[in-house]
Design a protein around this motif. Sequence first.
Motif, PDB file in Angstrom:
ATOM      1  N   ALA A  17       0.830  -1.201   0.000  1.00 36.73           N
ATOM      2  CA  ALA A  17       0.000   0.000   0.000  1.00 36.73           C
ATOM      3  C   ALA A  17       0.862   1.247   0.000  1.00 36.73           C
ATOM      4  O   ALA A  17       1.809   1.365   0.788  1.00 36.73           O
ATOM      5  N   VAL A  18       0.562   2.156  -0.910  1.00 37.03           N
ATOM      6  CA  VAL A  18       1.146   3.492  -0.889  1.00 37.03           C
ATOM      7  C   VAL A  18       0.327   4.374   0.039  1.00 37.03           C
ATOM      8  O   VAL A  18       0.846   5.234   0.741  1.00 37.03           O
ATOM      9  N   LEU A  19      -0.983   4.115   0.058  1.00 38.14           N
ATOM     10  CA  LEU A  19      -1.920   4.905   0.852  1.00 38.14           C
ATOM     11  C   LEU A  19      -2.743   3.993   1.749  1.00 38.14           C
ATOM     12  O   LEU A  19      -3.136   2.898   1.354  1.00 38.14           O
ATOM     13  N   LEU A  20      -3.026   4.468   2.940  1.00 37.15           N
ATOM     14  CA  LEU A  20      -4.002   3.802   3.794  1.00 37.15           C
ATOM     15  C   LEU A  20      -5.400   4.098   3.262  1.00 37.15           C
ATOM     16  O   LEU A  20      -5.603   5.103   2.556  1.00 37.15           O
ATOM     17  N   PRO A  21      -6.390   3.260   3.565  1.00 35.85           N
ATOM     18  CA  PRO A  21      -7.744   3.495   3.051  1.00 35.85           C
ATOM     19  C   PRO A  21      -8.271   4.902   3.330  1.00 35.85           C
ATOM     20  O   PRO A  21      -8.873   5.537   2.460  1.00 35.85           O
ATOM     21  N   LEU A  54      -2.411   8.116  -6.151  1.00 40.58           N
ATOM     22  CA  LEU A  54      -3.544   7.246  -6.477  1.00 40.58           C
ATOM     23  C   LEU A  54      -3.189   6.295  -7.612  1.00 40.58           C
ATOM     24  O   LEU A  54      -3.617   5.125  -7.621  1.00 40.58           O
ATOM     25  N   ASN A  55      -2.414   6.787  -8.540  1.00 38.49           N
ATOM     26  CA  ASN A  55      -1.985   5.957  -9.665  1.00 38.49           C
ATOM     27  C   ASN A  55      -1.109   4.799  -9.184  1.00 38.49           C
ATOM     28  O   ASN A  55      -1.300   3.640  -9.569  1.00 38.49           O
ATOM     29  N   MET A  56      -0.152   5.108  -8.329  1.00 40.84           N
ATOM     30  CA  MET A  56       0.720   4.053  -7.785  1.00 40.84           C
ATOM     31  C   MET A  56      -0.086   3.055  -6.951  1.00 40.84           C
ATOM     32  O   MET A  56       0.133   1.844  -7.038  1.00 40.84           O
ATOM     33  N   GLN A  57      -1.033   3.571  -6.154  1.00 31.87           N
ATOM     34  CA  GLN A  57      -1.856   2.676  -5.349  1.00 31.87           C
ATOM     35  C   GLN A  57      -2.722   1.777  -6.231  1.00 31.87           C
ATOM     36  O   GLN A  57      -2.892   0.589  -5.958  1.00 31.87           O
ATOM     37  N   SER A 124      -0.088  10.348 -16.327  1.00 27.81           N
ATOM     38  CA  SER A 124      -0.521   9.833 -15.032  1.00 27.81           C
ATOM     39  C   SER A 124      -2.019   9.557 -15.016  1.00 27.81           C
ATOM     40  O   SER A 124      -2.474   8.518 -14.518  1.00 27.81           O
ATOM     41  N   ILE A 125      -2.785  10.486 -15.583  1.00 24.85           N
ATOM     42  CA  ILE A 125      -4.245  10.316 -15.560  1.00 24.85           C
ATOM     43  C   ILE A 125      -4.669   9.160 -16.450  1.00 24.85           C
ATOM     44  O   ILE A 125      -5.488   8.320 -16.046  1.00 24.85           O
ATOM     45  N   ILE A 126      -4.130   9.082 -17.669  1.00 22.12           N
ATOM     46  CA  ILE A 126      -4.549   8.015 -18.578  1.00 22.12           C
ATOM     47  C   ILE A 126      -4.108   6.656 -18.037  1.00 22.12           C
ATOM     48  O   ILE A 126      -4.788   5.642 -18.227  1.00 22.12           O
ATOM     49  N   ASN A 127      -2.980   6.626 -17.322  1.00 24.04           N
ATOM     50  CA  ASN A 127      -2.537   5.370 -16.714  1.00 24.04           C
ATOM     51  C   ASN A 127      -3.485   4.940 -15.594  1.00 24.04           C
ATOM     52  O   ASN A 127      -3.815   3.748 -15.462  1.00 24.04           O
ATOM     53  N   LEU A 128      -3.951   5.903 -14.807  1.00 26.76           N
ATOM     54  CA  LEU A 128      -4.917   5.612 -13.749  1.00 26.76           C
ATOM     55  C   LEU A 128      -6.237   5.121 -14.344  1.00 26.76           C
ATOM     56  O   LEU A 128      -6.822   4.136 -13.871  1.00 26.76           O
ATOM     57  N   LEU A 129      -6.688   5.781 -15.403  1.00 21.86           N
ATOM     58  CA  LEU A 129      -7.932   5.366 -16.063  1.00 21.86           C
ATOM     59  C   LEU A 129      -7.790   3.971 -16.668  1.00 21.86           C
ATOM     60  O   LEU A 129      -8.725   3.167 -16.605  1.00 21.86           O
ATOM     61  N   GLU A 130      -6.645   3.694 -17.257  1.00 16.61           N
ATOM     62  CA  GLU A 130      -6.421   2.363 -17.825  1.00 16.61           C
ATOM     63  C   GLU A 130      -6.525   1.289 -16.744  1.00 16.61           C
ATOM     64  O   GLU A 130      -7.078   0.199 -16.980  1.00 16.61           O
ATOM     65  N   THR A 131      -6.009   1.584 -15.567  1.00 11.88           N
ATOM     66  CA  THR A 131      -6.005   0.599 -14.490  1.00 11.88           C
ATOM     67  C   THR A 131      -7.406   0.315 -13.971  1.00 11.88           C
ATOM     68  O   THR A 131      -7.750  -0.839 -13.670  1.00 11.88           O
ATOM     69  N   VAL A 132      -8.255   1.359 -13.869  1.00 14.17           N
ATOM     70  CA  VAL A 132      -9.564   1.176 -13.227  1.00 14.17           C
ATOM     71  C   VAL A 132     -10.695   0.921 -14.219  1.00 14.17           C
ATOM     72  O   VAL A 132     -11.766   0.442 -13.823  1.00 14.17           O
ATOM     73  N   PHE A 133     -10.510   1.236 -15.511  1.00 11.19           N
ATOM     74  CA  PHE A 133     -11.608   1.115 -16.466  1.00 11.19           C
ATOM     75  C   PHE A 133     -11.932  -0.330 -16.802  1.00 11.19           C
ATOM     76  O   PHE A 133     -12.889  -0.598 -17.530  1.00 11.19           O
ATOM     77  N   PHE A 134     -11.160  -1.251 -16.268  1.00 13.27           N
ATOM     78  CA  PHE A 134     -11.482  -2.669 -16.427  1.00 13.27           C
ATOM     79  C   PHE A 134     -12.832  -2.996 -15.797  1.00 13.27           C
ATOM     80  O   PHE A 134     -13.515  -3.934 -16.209  1.00 13.27           O
ATOM     81  N   HIS A 135     -13.244  -2.196 -14.826  1.00 13.77           N
ATOM     82  CA  HIS A 135     -14.465  -2.465 -14.071  1.00 13.77           C
ATOM     83  C   HIS A 135     -15.663  -1.751 -14.696  1.00 13.77           C
ATOM     84  O   HIS A 135     -15.597  -0.562 -15.013  1.00 13.77           O
ATOM     85  N   LYS A 136     -16.755  -2.466 -14.833  1.00 18.38           N
ATOM     86  CA  LYS A 136     -17.959  -1.938 -15.478  1.00 18.38           C
ATOM     87  C   LYS A 136     -18.489  -0.706 -14.760  1.00 18.38           C
ATOM     88  O   LYS A 136     -18.923   0.267 -15.394  1.00 18.38           O
TER      89      LYS A 136
END
Length: 330
Positions: A17-21, A54-57, A124-136
């Motif tokens: 974890a980079v960040l706590l919840p 957030l991207n690293m997390q 950074s933003i497009i990388n974050l979107l790529e990581t999370v857009f897998f989810h419907k």
Amino acid sequence: IATASVAREAAMEEPLAVLLPGEAEILVRELKSFPLRAVGDHGWFRQHEYIEKLNMQALLSASAGHEQLLTELLVNYAKIPTLVEELITVEIWKQKIFPILCRLKDFKPKSTFPIYLVLHHEASIINLLETVFFHKEICDSAEDTILDLIDYSHRKLTLLAAQTACGKIPNQKKLHPEDLQNASSMQELKKQAEIMEYDISLKALSVLRFITDQIESLPVSAVTRMLNTHNFPCLLVQLVEHCPWSCYEEGKLKKYENGAWYVVPPEDHIKMTKLDGQVWIALYNLILSAECQRKYNLDNFNKSQLLKVGGLKNRQTGYAFCSLHLLLNT
């Protein structure tokens, strides 16, 4: 001893974890859209730091299969539209403001690193979107900005296809931040921006593929935008044909994956990379889903373009090609 063993096993099961919840929730909640004139000010740089964390997390959580928390935070606080708006804003800055800075003869900053951070913000933003857009649920939460993201992906992939057709594939060594500390590095920074643009385009391809995975639940306007306004199927065929992530250098086949070029052993020449797979899956989703078959205008031109994939069947075979071939010959 048994207690220590159980503790070690539990620690190994917990994702890094980079960040706590609680920290992640605060950063997500604080995300906001900045106007173009505010790009580069103190508040903007603070948010850039938030997105980097957030991207690293997101990457660490996804690698461990524990990305649910961040996904829920982005959905519950409705921050996907905010991220898309920020993506478009920094893209405009790069296209309209950065070229002017490069042309100014009297612009000699002590360090170009702050400008580098602005350029890197889009990545950074497009990388974050790529990581999370897998989810419907992430795709659904984009709401109207899904159209902006589709338009953005089209711009990036069109430029990528055009550059590849002209033989312009960036394979130079990337610069490091310490290389950007002197005033004479503006032109080097411009070269770095071009290399960064290549990475961003490939991330946009992955985001597009994840959007097409949800084709059945997308708004009608989004499906129409992809099929008829932008004609993504023909654009994807161009990417299959020219393969921007593959090139020959000194007689050796090189492919681009995970942010770097590597020499492909002869026995692996026919293997598909992840990027190959992204194109084929997106093409499959856009052509062979029932919704798209009803909406796509399969005229003589589009059919002739899609039939080009037949020439690649010996290199990249699979169910997608067979299905396309059957559809186009009916």
